[in-house]
Design a protein around this motif. Structure first.
Motif, PDB file in Angstrom:
ATOM      1  N   SER A 122      80.192  30.284  51.153  1.00 39.31           N
ATOM      2  CA  SER A 122      79.564  31.318  50.534  1.00 39.31           C
ATOM      3  C   SER A 122      78.006  31.185  50.848  1.00 39.31           C
ATOM      4  N   ALA A 123      77.548  30.078  50.950  1.00 38.19           N
ATOM      5  CA  ALA A 123      76.193  29.952  51.061  1.00 38.19           C
ATOM      6  C   ALA A 123      75.565  30.400  52.591  1.00 38.19           C
ATOM      7  N   VAL A 124      76.487  30.352  53.521  1.00 39.28           N
ATOM      8  CA  VAL A 124      76.072  30.694  54.774  1.00 39.28           C
ATOM      9  C   VAL A 124      76.145  32.102  55.059  1.00 39.28           C
ATOM     10  N   LEU A 125      76.520  32.878  54.110  1.00 39.39           N
ATOM     11  CA  LEU A 125      76.847  34.116  54.514  1.00 39.39           C
ATOM     12  C   LEU A 125      75.766  35.259  54.058  1.00 39.39           C
ATOM     13  N   THR A 126      74.695  34.598  53.288  1.00 35.77           N
ATOM     14  CA  THR A 126      73.612  35.337  52.823  1.00 35.77           C
ATOM     15  C   THR A 126      72.100  34.470  52.708  1.00 35.77           C
ATOM     16  N   LEU A 127      71.180  35.228  52.948  1.00 34.13           N
ATOM     17  CA  LEU A 127      69.903  34.649  52.957  1.00 34.13           C
ATOM     18  C   LEU A 127      69.098  35.477  51.890  1.00 34.13           C
ATOM     19  N   GLN A 128      68.708  34.831  50.671  1.00 35.67           N
ATOM     20  CA  GLN A 128      67.802  35.416  49.751  1.00 35.67           C
ATOM     21  C   GLN A 128      66.441  35.396  49.733  1.00 35.67           C
ATOM     22  N   GLY A 129      65.484  36.482  49.667  1.00 39.47           N
ATOM     23  CA  GLY A 129      64.340  36.361  49.825  1.00 39.47           C
ATOM     24  C   GLY A 129      63.552  37.206  48.735  1.00 39.47           C
ATOM     25  N   ALA A 130      62.338  37.304  48.574  1.00 41.20           N
ATOM     26  CA  ALA A 130      61.392  37.980  47.785  1.00 41.20           C
ATOM     27  C   ALA A 130      59.961  38.126  48.561  1.00 41.20           C
ATOM     28  N   VAL A 131      59.573  39.378  48.583  1.00 38.66           N
ATOM     29  CA  VAL A 131      58.166  39.510  49.003  1.00 38.66           C
ATOM     30  C   VAL A 131      57.429  39.775  47.842  1.00 38.66           C
ATOM     31  N   ALA A 132      56.189  39.262  47.739  1.00 35.98           N
ATOM     32  CA  ALA A 132      55.371  39.413  46.567  1.00 35.98           C
ATOM     33  C   ALA A 132      54.498  40.699  47.039  1.00 35.98           C
ATOM     34  N   HIS A 133      54.635  41.620  45.817  1.00 31.24           N
ATOM     35  CA  HIS A 133      53.575  42.936  46.170  1.00 31.24           C
ATOM     36  C   HIS A 133      52.514  43.028  45.360  1.00 31.24           C
ATOM     37  N   CYS A 134      52.062  41.713  44.739  1.00 31.26           N
ATOM     38  CA  CYS A 134      50.963  41.444  43.948  1.00 31.26           C
ATOM     39  C   CYS A 134      50.806  40.038  43.910  1.00 31.26           C
ATOM     40  N   ASP A 135      49.489  39.538  43.501  1.00 28.25           N
ATOM     41  CA  ASP A 135      49.364  38.344  43.222  1.00 28.25           C
ATOM     42  C   ASP A 135      50.171  37.774  42.025  1.00 28.25           C
ATOM     43  N   MET A 136      50.886  36.449  42.153  1.00 26.07           N
ATOM     44  CA  MET A 136      51.922  36.221  41.101  1.00 26.07           C
ATOM     45  C   MET A 136      51.189  34.639  40.558  1.00 26.07           C
ATOM     46  N   PRO A 137      50.452  34.705  39.782  1.00 21.59           N
ATOM     47  CA  PRO A 137      50.279  33.209  39.260  1.00 21.59           C
ATOM     48  C   PRO A 137      51.479  32.632  38.544  1.00 21.59           C
ATOM     49  N   ILE A 138      51.421  31.633  37.965  1.00 24.07           N
ATOM     50  CA  ILE A 138      52.259  31.145  37.237  1.00 24.07           C
ATOM     51  C   ILE A 138      52.652  31.650  35.941  1.00 24.07           C
ATOM     52  N   GLU A 139      51.355  32.247  35.267  1.00 24.77           N
ATOM     53  CA  GLU A 139      51.588  32.860  33.990  1.00 24.77           C
ATOM     54  C   GLU A 139      52.462  34.311  34.199  1.00 24.77           C
ATOM     55  N   SER A 140      52.484  34.676  35.311  1.00 22.82           N
ATOM     56  CA  SER A 140      53.115  36.044  35.559  1.00 22.82           C
ATOM     57  C   SER A 140      54.704  35.915  35.716  1.00 22.82           C
ATOM     58  N   GLY A 141      55.168  34.443  35.879  1.00 22.64           N
ATOM     59  CA  GLY A 141      56.501  34.381  35.958  1.00 22.64           C
ATOM     60  C   GLY A 141      57.253  34.264  37.339  1.00 22.64           C
ATOM     61  N   PRO A 142      56.595  33.883  38.359  1.00 19.40           N
ATOM     62  CA  PRO A 142      57.299  33.618  39.508  1.00 19.40           C
ATOM     63  C   PRO A 142      58.537  33.049  39.572  1.00 19.40           C
ATOM     64  N   THR A 143      59.314  33.046  40.475  1.00 17.54           N
ATOM     65  CA  THR A 143      60.946  32.317  40.588  1.00 17.54           C
ATOM     66  C   THR A 143      60.914  30.938  40.276  1.00 17.54           C
ATOM     67  N   MET A 144      61.686  30.714  39.086  1.00 18.30           N
ATOM     68  CA  MET A 144      61.915  29.055  38.718  1.00 18.30           C
ATOM     69  C   MET A 144      62.829  28.514  39.910  1.00 18.30           C
ATOM     70  N   LEU A 145      62.737  27.513  40.505  1.00 18.82           N
ATOM     71  CA  LEU A 145      63.495  26.695  41.446  1.00 18.82           C
ATOM     72  C   LEU A 145      64.009  25.326  41.204  1.00 18.82           C
ATOM     73  N   VAL A 146      65.210  24.822  41.541  1.00 18.95           N
ATOM     74  CA  VAL A 146      65.222  23.527  41.727  1.00 18.95           C
ATOM     75  C   VAL A 146      65.638  23.266  42.963  1.00 18.95           C
ATOM     76  N   PRO A 147      64.574  22.709  43.680  1.00 17.04           N
ATOM     77  CA  PRO A 147      64.958  22.190  45.206  1.00 17.04           C
ATOM     78  C   PRO A 147      65.907  21.250  45.295  1.00 17.04           C
ATOM     79  N   HIS A 148      66.763  21.510  46.388  1.00 14.08           N
ATOM     80  CA  HIS A 148      67.939  20.583  46.684  1.00 14.08           C
ATOM     81  C   HIS A 148      69.009  20.903  46.056  1.00 14.08           C
ATOM     82  N   SER A 149      69.037  21.711  45.118  1.00 16.50           N
ATOM     83  CA  SER A 149      70.251  22.110  44.409  1.00 16.50           C
ATOM     84  C   SER A 149      71.374  22.870  44.996  1.00 16.50           C
ATOM     85  N   GLN A 150      70.976  23.367  46.196  1.00 11.55           N
ATOM     86  CA  GLN A 150      71.899  24.130  46.834  1.00 11.55           C
ATOM     87  C   GLN A 150      73.069  23.260  47.414  1.00 11.55           C
ATOM     88  N   LYS A 151      72.848  21.910  47.498  1.00  9.56           N
ATOM     89  CA  LYS A 151      73.822  20.906  48.277  1.00  9.56           C
ATOM     90  C   LYS A 151      74.819  20.414  47.481  1.00  9.56           C
TER      91      LYS A 151
END
Length: 391
Positions: A205-234
């Motif tokens: 399932s993981a190799v059928l799609t690539l997810q992405g997001a383009v920032a259309h404004c500045d996104m400091p932390i207080e604006s709520g950019p995406t929360m991530l857990v690196p390495h969790s895809q494995k």
């Protein structure tokens, strides 16, 4: 570099995901590890475990070397990268204004759109934004999707042709966070059905799609950019495990957020645990173009009228060609617009004479541009192609 079919040690030998595979201790051991910048020579930085590249840096490097590094990052590394300056400000601004026009029209029509995690009215969600942008502002669409950073990353994970769909999301001040999740395909399967899929399908399932997001404004932390857990895809059992309270608690404790500037883009393996953050700002309307780039061999989440998109965008592609825009950029825009895979089709009518497959829409559009065909000639070619594909 190893294969992208990474598994946890327990699930690797099981035909189906078992209860023992959903071990938080195993997950913790896979996730709580550093991302070593030395392993990624084309990256500029590592921030909270996330690899950071610059658009100029990867544009000037050997393409295959960068793409091999990106495959390693998505499969065996942190699973997520940021490309700073991926899109030029003027291109983003033009697309943002078109998206706002479409959102205003949607509101005026009484069509408040919700999403997987928010009720209608909680934010502004523009579904099928790729097709809507192509029909509303064809030149803006063509310049936006001519972007080579997007093409380079998509080709690395999915190959030379792919299906681009997108949804615009505007989260206003006070907008709540999402719950942590994985994405399409198995990320959208009901919990009680996931166990019926064998382990190799969880990996695939993981190799059928690539997810992405383009920032259309500045996104400091207080604006709520995406929360991530690196390495969790494995973690092989992750599609089942992310529903469990202990995994949700782990996410809350260990998630990271990377601030973005307008024009930056983030790309990640769809099996990465992630969630949009809470917009705690008082004045930032956080706008992102959420990209879902799908393998030509799979099913995209949204159905698009790519024939209508091609017809709308073709004059802008011709104008780009006449202005001397690089051939690669024009091809990028064509691949993002047209259907790149020729199947399924009616092989009685659409016979692969002299080749293994009949022509795809991408082939037809590129041939029309090479021959400098008129829009009318392309329209006739597309209609003939559609007729041959009718069951």
């Amino acid at each position: 570099m190893s294969t992208p079919f990474v598994t946890s040690s327990t699930a690797a030998g099981h035909a189906w995901i078992e209860e023992a595979d959903c071990s938080l201790d195993d997950f913790r051991g896979q996730v709580l590890r550093p991302t070593a910048l030395a392993d990624y020579p084309h990256a500029n930085d590592v921030r909270s475990g996330v690899l950071v590249y610059t658009a100029a840096g990867i544009a000037n490097a050997e393409r295959r070397a960068v793409q091999a590094e990106l495959i390693h990052a998505f499969a065996d590394g942190p699973g997520v990268i940021v490309i700073e300056g991926a899109f030029e400000d003027d291109v983003v601004d033009a697309a943002s204004e078109a998206f706002r026009d479409l959102i205003r029209a949607q509101r005026a029509a009484g069509g408040a759109a919700g999403d997987h995690f928010g009720k209608p009215g909680a934010n502004d969600r523009l579904w099928n934004a790729a097709q809507k942008l192509a029909l509303h502002s064809p030149a803006v669409f063509a310049h936006y999707y001519a972007n080579d950073a997007l093409a380079m990353v998509s080709q690395a994970w999915l190959g030379p042709v792919y299906q681009v769909t997108s949804q615009v999301n505007v989260v206003n001040p006070g907008g709540a966070a999402q719950v942590p999740h994985r994405d399409y395909h198995l990320g959208f399967v009901n919990e009680d059905q996931l166990g019926a899929y064998p382990t190799h399908m969880h990996r695939m399932s993981a190799v059928l799609t690539l997810q992405g997001a383009v920032a259309h404004c500045d996104m400091p932390i207080e604006s709520g950019p995406t929360m991530l857990v690196p390495h969790s895809q494995k973690f092989a059992a992750g599609y089942i495990a992310f529903y469990r309270p202990e995994f949700i608690e782990f996410f809350a404790e260990h998630q990271v957020q990377i601030p973005l500037r307008k024009g930056d883009a983030v790309f990640f393996n769809p099996a990465l645990y992630h969630a949009a953050g809470t917009n705690k700002s008082t004045d930032i309307k956080r706008m992102a173009n959420l990209l879902q780039v799908s393998s030509p061999f799979g099913r995209a989440m949204e159905s698009l009228d790519r024939g209508a998109m091609i017809r709308a965008v073709y004059p802008s592609l011709q104008a780009m060609q006449a202005a001397g825009r690089p051939t690669q950029d024009i091809r990028n825009a064509v691949v993002a617009t047209a259907e790149g895979y020729p199947f399924p089709t009616n092989l009685d009518r659409d016979q692969p004479i002299g080749s293994l497959a009949p022509a795809s829409q991408v082939d037809t559009v590129l041939a029309a541009l090479a021959a400098k065909q008129t829009a009318e000639q392309l329209d006739a070619a597309l209609r003939g192609q559609d007729e041959r594909r009718i069951p």
